[in-house]
Motif scaffolding. Structure first.
Motif, PDB file in Angstrom:
ATOM      1  N   ARG A 151     -14.116 -17.691  43.230  1.00 57.03           N
ATOM      2  CA  ARG A 151     -13.479 -18.283  42.061  1.00 57.03           C
ATOM      3  C   ARG A 151     -12.091 -18.798  42.412  1.00 57.03           C
ATOM      4  O   ARG A 151     -11.464 -18.328  43.356  1.00 57.03           O
ATOM      5  N   ASN A 152     -11.605 -19.740  41.644  1.00 58.78           N
ATOM      6  CA  ASN A 152     -10.333 -20.387  41.966  1.00 58.78           C
ATOM      7  C   ASN A 152      -9.170 -19.401  42.012  1.00 58.78           C
ATOM      8  O   ASN A 152      -8.240 -19.557  42.796  1.00 58.78           O
ATOM      9  N   ILE A 153      -9.224 -18.385  41.169  1.00 61.28           N
ATOM     10  CA  ILE A 153      -8.110 -17.440  41.112  1.00 61.28           C
ATOM     11  C   ILE A 153      -7.984 -16.633  42.402  1.00 61.28           C
ATOM     12  O   ILE A 153      -6.912 -16.121  42.722  1.00 61.28           O
ATOM     13  N   TYR A 154      -9.088 -16.563  43.172  1.00 61.15           N
ATOM     14  CA  TYR A 154      -9.046 -15.741  44.385  1.00 61.15           C
ATOM     15  C   TYR A 154      -8.025 -16.267  45.389  1.00 61.15           C
ATOM     16  O   TYR A 154      -7.378 -15.494  46.098  1.00 61.15           O
ATOM     17  N   SER A 155      -7.855 -17.589  45.468  1.00 56.36           N
ATOM     18  CA  SER A 155      -6.896 -18.154  46.426  1.00 56.36           C
ATOM     19  C   SER A 155      -5.490 -17.650  46.134  1.00 56.36           C
ATOM     20  O   SER A 155      -4.699 -17.385  47.046  1.00 56.36           O
ATOM     21  N   MET A 156      -5.175 -17.492  44.845  1.00 57.11           N
ATOM     22  CA  MET A 156      -3.859 -16.970  44.475  1.00 57.11           C
ATOM     23  C   MET A 156      -3.749 -15.489  44.860  1.00 57.11           C
ATOM     24  O   MET A 156      -2.753 -15.045  45.420  1.00 57.11           O
ATOM     25  N   ILE A 157      -4.812 -14.707  44.570  1.00 58.38           N
ATOM     26  CA  ILE A 157      -4.825 -13.286  44.920  1.00 58.38           C
ATOM     27  C   ILE A 157      -4.717 -13.117  46.426  1.00 58.38           C
ATOM     28  O   ILE A 157      -3.985 -12.253  46.926  1.00 58.38           O
ATOM     29  N   GLU A 158      -5.454 -13.965  47.158  1.00 62.08           N
ATOM     30  CA  GLU A 158      -5.427 -13.882  48.619  1.00 62.08           C
ATOM     31  C   GLU A 158      -4.022 -14.143  49.141  1.00 62.08           C
ATOM     32  O   GLU A 158      -3.569 -13.501  50.094  1.00 62.08           O
ATOM     33  N   GLY A 159      -3.304 -15.084  48.514  1.00 62.80           N
ATOM     34  CA  GLY A 159      -1.928 -15.359  48.921  1.00 62.80           C
ATOM     35  C   GLY A 159      -1.036 -14.149  48.748  1.00 62.80           C
ATOM     36  O   GLY A 159      -0.217 -13.827  49.625  1.00 62.80           O
ATOM     37  N   VAL A 160      -1.208 -13.439  47.626  1.00 61.05           N
ATOM     38  CA  VAL A 160      -0.436 -12.207  47.390  1.00 61.05           C
ATOM     39  C   VAL A 160      -0.778 -11.162  48.446  1.00 61.05           C
ATOM     40  O   VAL A 160       0.103 -10.488  48.989  1.00 61.05           O
ATOM     41  N   MET A 161      -2.076 -11.022  48.758  1.00 60.02           N
ATOM     42  CA  MET A 161      -2.514 -10.040  49.748  1.00 60.02           C
ATOM     43  C   MET A 161      -1.920 -10.346  51.123  1.00 60.02           C
ATOM     44  O   MET A 161      -1.545  -9.442  51.869  1.00 60.02           O
ATOM     45  N   LYS A 162      -1.842 -11.612  51.468  1.00 59.94           N
ATOM     46  CA  LYS A 162      -1.262 -11.993  52.762  1.00 59.94           C
ATOM     47  C   LYS A 162       0.207 -11.601  52.836  1.00 59.94           C
ATOM     48  O   LYS A 162       0.696 -11.156  53.883  1.00 59.94           O
ATOM     49  N   VAL A 163       0.925 -11.776  51.721  1.00 57.12           N
ATOM     50  CA  VAL A 163       2.342 -11.396  51.692  1.00 57.12           C
ATOM     51  C   VAL A 163       2.490  -9.887  51.883  1.00 57.12           C
ATOM     52  O   VAL A 163       3.322  -9.420  52.667  1.00 57.12           O
ATOM     53  N   LEU A 164       1.647  -9.107  51.179  1.00 52.74           N
ATOM     54  CA  LEU A 164       1.700  -7.651  51.305  1.00 52.74           C
ATOM     55  C   LEU A 164       1.319  -7.209  52.711  1.00 52.74           C
ATOM     56  O   LEU A 164       1.929  -6.289  53.275  1.00 52.74           O
ATOM     57  N   LEU A 165       0.312  -7.868  53.285  1.00 50.54           N
ATOM     58  CA  LEU A 165      -0.081  -7.573  54.666  1.00 50.54           C
ATOM     59  C   LEU A 165       1.066  -7.874  55.623  1.00 50.54           C
ATOM     60  O   LEU A 165       1.346  -7.103  56.546  1.00 50.54           O
ATOM     61  N   ALA A 166       1.751  -8.987  55.389  1.00 48.46           N
ATOM     62  CA  ALA A 166       2.876  -9.370  56.242  1.00 48.46           C
ATOM     63  C   ALA A 166       4.004  -8.341  56.161  1.00 48.46           C
ATOM     64  O   ALA A 166       4.632  -8.002  57.169  1.00 48.46           O
ATOM     65  N   ILE A 167       4.250  -7.806  54.947  1.00 48.70           N
ATOM     66  CA  ILE A 167       5.305  -6.801  54.783  1.00 48.70           C
ATOM     67  C   ILE A 167       4.971  -5.541  55.578  1.00 48.70           C
ATOM     68  O   ILE A 167       5.820  -4.988  56.287  1.00 48.70           O
ATOM     69  N   MET A 168       3.703  -5.075  55.480  1.00 48.93           N
ATOM     70  CA  MET A 168       3.313  -3.897  56.236  1.00 48.93           C
ATOM     71  C   MET A 168       3.391  -4.152  57.734  1.00 48.93           C
ATOM     72  O   MET A 168       3.833  -3.292  58.505  1.00 48.93           O
ATOM     73  N   THR A 169       2.960  -5.337  58.160  1.00 53.91           N
ATOM     74  CA  THR A 169       3.001  -5.682  59.579  1.00 53.91           C
ATOM     75  C   THR A 169       4.432  -5.676  60.099  1.00 53.91           C
ATOM     76  O   THR A 169       4.719  -5.123  61.175  1.00 53.91           O
ATOM     77  N   LEU A 170       5.352  -6.278  59.323  1.00 52.92           N
ATOM     78  CA  LEU A 170       6.763  -6.298  59.718  1.00 52.92           C
ATOM     79  C   LEU A 170       7.329  -4.880  59.770  1.00 52.92           C
ATOM     80  O   LEU A 170       8.147  -4.567  60.653  1.00 52.92           O
ATOM     81  N   ALA A 171       6.871  -4.024  58.853  1.00 51.65           N
ATOM     82  CA  ALA A 171       7.328  -2.630  58.859  1.00 51.65           C
ATOM     83  C   ALA A 171       6.877  -1.924  60.133  1.00 51.65           C
ATOM     84  O   ALA A 171       7.653  -1.192  60.762  1.00 51.65           O
ATOM     85  N   PHE A 172       5.624  -2.148  60.543  1.00 53.85           N
ATOM     86  CA  PHE A 172       5.124  -1.532  61.775  1.00 53.85           C
ATOM     87  C   PHE A 172       5.846  -2.084  63.003  1.00 53.85           C
ATOM     88  O   PHE A 172       6.165  -1.336  63.936  1.00 53.85           O
ATOM     89  N   ILE A 173       6.109  -3.390  63.004  1.00 55.74           N
ATOM     90  CA  ILE A 173       6.822  -3.987  64.142  1.00 55.74           C
ATOM     91  C   ILE A 173       8.237  -3.424  64.225  1.00 55.74           C
ATOM     92  O   ILE A 173       8.714  -3.052  65.314  1.00 55.74           O
ATOM     93  N   ALA A 174       8.921  -3.343  63.067  1.00 59.95           N
ATOM     94  CA  ALA A 174      10.276  -2.774  63.041  1.00 59.95           C
ATOM     95  C   ALA A 174      10.260  -1.325  63.509  1.00 59.95           C
ATOM     96  O   ALA A 174      11.124  -0.886  64.285  1.00 59.95           O
ATOM     97  N   LEU A 175       9.269  -0.579  63.064  1.00 64.07           N
ATOM     98  CA  LEU A 175       9.136   0.824  63.435  1.00 64.07           C
ATOM     99  C   LEU A 175       8.880   0.958  64.939  1.00 64.07           C
ATOM    100  O   LEU A 175       9.448   1.839  65.607  1.00 64.07           O
ATOM    101  N   ALA A 176       8.036   0.075  65.470  1.00 65.80           N
ATOM    102  CA  ALA A 176       7.738   0.104  66.910  1.00 65.80           C
ATOM    103  C   ALA A 176       8.993  -0.170  67.737  1.00 65.80           C
ATOM    104  O   ALA A 176       9.249   0.487  68.749  1.00 65.80           O
ATOM    105  N   VAL A 177       9.802  -1.137  67.281  1.00 70.17           N
ATOM    106  CA  VAL A 177      11.044  -1.482  67.999  1.00 70.17           C
ATOM    107  C   VAL A 177      12.046  -0.336  67.880  1.00 70.17           C
ATOM    108  O   VAL A 177      12.680   0.068  68.868  1.00 70.17           O
ATOM    109  N   MET A 178      12.194   0.225  66.677  1.00 70.35           N
ATOM    110  CA  MET A 178      13.143   1.304  66.439  1.00 70.35           C
ATOM    111  C   MET A 178      12.798   2.566  67.231  1.00 70.35           C
ATOM    112  O   MET A 178      13.679   3.344  67.601  1.00 70.35           O
ATOM    113  N   SER A 179      11.505   2.771  67.483  1.00 64.44           N
ATOM    114  CA  SER A 179      11.084   3.990  68.173  1.00 64.44           C
ATOM    115  C   SER A 179      11.401   3.969  69.660  1.00 64.44           C
ATOM    116  O   SER A 179      11.266   4.987  70.339  1.00 64.44           O
TER     117      SER A 179
END
Length: 433
Positions: A151-179
């Motif tokens: 459905r058309n609304i899924y593209s919008m939901i998917e965009g939100v999910m990508k942003v949330l995924l990116a935030i978690m990924t950046l958190a893991f990368i920051a954590l990896a560097v900090m460690s």
């Protein structure tokens, strides 16, 4: 009178326009990353790092290289064969057995891969809302995916999910560097080619097999060419953008997997935290970032799993329907080349989305054990996939010389076949002795 744009403005506009056009073209690779990442990479890399440090880093390095080579060869065949075949048609023309194998294997693995992802998404949602009803949350996830996919609304939901995924990924990368990762240990583990003694709940060989299965052997690697087809990449003229898109996707995958592995080796292992549940992995972010880290982790995990479930529920039925239409060729003549026109396509979607709920019921294996077990099962299909790909990607009748495999690619496919057979044999010996 309207003034003419300055030369400086024109000079800066061209690179910006080129950059925006490039971002717009990139797409199948991003979707492939979402489909690949899921829980398989997240759990296998973290368990390997937490239990064995960097000793098995070579498994990840080999698996990521094989993933790129296998997916690139698959994509190149579909783009450049002179018959306009899909990748499944390429396998089927070798022998009808391949179509049957891919039909059964895709149905089985589509069910099992969604099983641990739906279970994990339900547990994440239950943790976030602090309710002791993971099965109910898993049912809610399945209903949400079914209502949104296509459905058309899924593209919008998917965009939100990508942003949330990116935030978690950046958190893991920051954590990896900090460690403060042990670079020397990473290098030694990458060139070590050894299987350490068993530690923790999950044996070293099982973890190694699950990493190889989740990364190199995953049938999710077949998602890429079907997404390319939807993007409109259908001929040799798209070969360059496909390769660059895939390189970008694999690079992102390397960064994410390496960051998760480092977190396991540098934070979980020294603190004596074994990854038995999702909450154990969330402790790593909580240790460094406090309660906000815990929420970032579980929101990111839910987003990752939800996007992966949606991606697999969209893409897997295309592969399954393609295989089914080869087993029953009259259906392609009746319903045409668009897979969603075949009524069975929707039934396949329902099967790989709804039936996995049985694994979320009480008494079933826990999320981490289920993820590692299913990822290891991927190894069963790798010899068939790599051998079939080796034959078809060298067929002179289908591919011009510039599109056939080079020597390195042929060696890599033979190596993938040998590696899969060896680890499967070793795992069998380990289980029955």
């Amino acid at each position: 009178m309207t003034s003419m744009p300055s030369l400086d403005h024109q000079a800066t506009a061209k690179p910006q326009n080129l950059f925006l056009r490039t971002l717009k073209l990139l797409g199948p690779g991003i979707i492939a990353v979402l489909s690949w990442l899921g829980a398989g990479d997240l759990i296998t890399s973290s368990v390997a790092g937490a239990n064995y440090g960097y000793a098995m880093m070579w498994v990840l390095a080999v698996s990521l290289l094989l993933r790129y080579l296998i997916v690139n060869i698959i994509a190149r065949f579909q783009l450049c064969n002179n018959q306009g075949m899909t990748i499944l048609q390429g396998y089927a023309q070798l022998n009808p057995v391949f179509a049957w194998f891919m039909l059964i294997y895709a149905l089985l693995m589509g069910h099992l891969m969604n099983a641990y992802m739906i279970k994990g998404a339900g547990e994440s949602l239950a943790m976030l809302f602090k309710i002791d009803q993971p099965l109910l949350c898993s049912v809610a996830v399945v209903l949400a995916v079914w209502m949104l996919v296509g459905r058309n609304i899924y593209s919008m939901i998917e965009g939100v999910m990508k942003v949330l995924l990116a935030i978690m990924t950046l958190a893991f990368i920051a954590l990896a560097v900090m460690s403060g990762p042990d670079v020397t240990g990473i290098i030694k583990g990458t060139i070590g080619f050894s299987i350490p003694p068993d530690e923790g709940v999950h044996g070293a060989l099982l973890v190694a097999v699950s990493v190889i299965g989740a990364v190199a052997g995953s049938i999710a690697n077949f998602v890429h060419p079907y997404v390319m087809r939807q993007k409109g990449w259908t001929g040799p003229q798209h070969k360059r953008i496909q390769r660059n898109d895939l390189l970008f996707a694999v690079f992102v995958g390397i960064i994410i997997n390496l960051a998760i592995w480092i977190v396991g080796a540098e934070i979980l292992r020294p603190n004596g935290i074994e990854v038995k549940t999702l909450a154990d992995l969330g402790k790593a972010l909580e240790i460094y970032f406090g309660p906000i880290g815990w929420y970032v982790f579980f929101i990111g995990v839910f987003a990752t799993l939800f996007a992966s479930i949606s991606g697999k529920t969209t893409a897997f039925p295309m592969l399954i329907t393609d295989a089914f239409q080869h087993v029953r060729p009259g259906r392609r003549e009746k319903f045409g080349k668009e897979f969603h026109h075949d009524p069975m396509h929707k039934w396949f979607m329902l099967f790989i989305l709804v039936t996995p709920l049985i694994w979320s019921m009480p008494g079933m294996p826990d999320f981490v054990t289920l993820t590692i077990g299913v990822s290891a099962l991927n190894i069963i299909g790798l010899p068939v996939i790599s051998l079939g790909l080796l034959i078809m990607s060298n067929q002179k009748s289908l591919l011009d010389k510039q599109y056939r495999n080079n020597l390195f690619e042929n060696i890599a496919l033979l190596f993938a076949t040998g590696l899969a057979l060896w680890v499967a044999f070793q795992l069998g010996v380990d289980l029955f002795t």
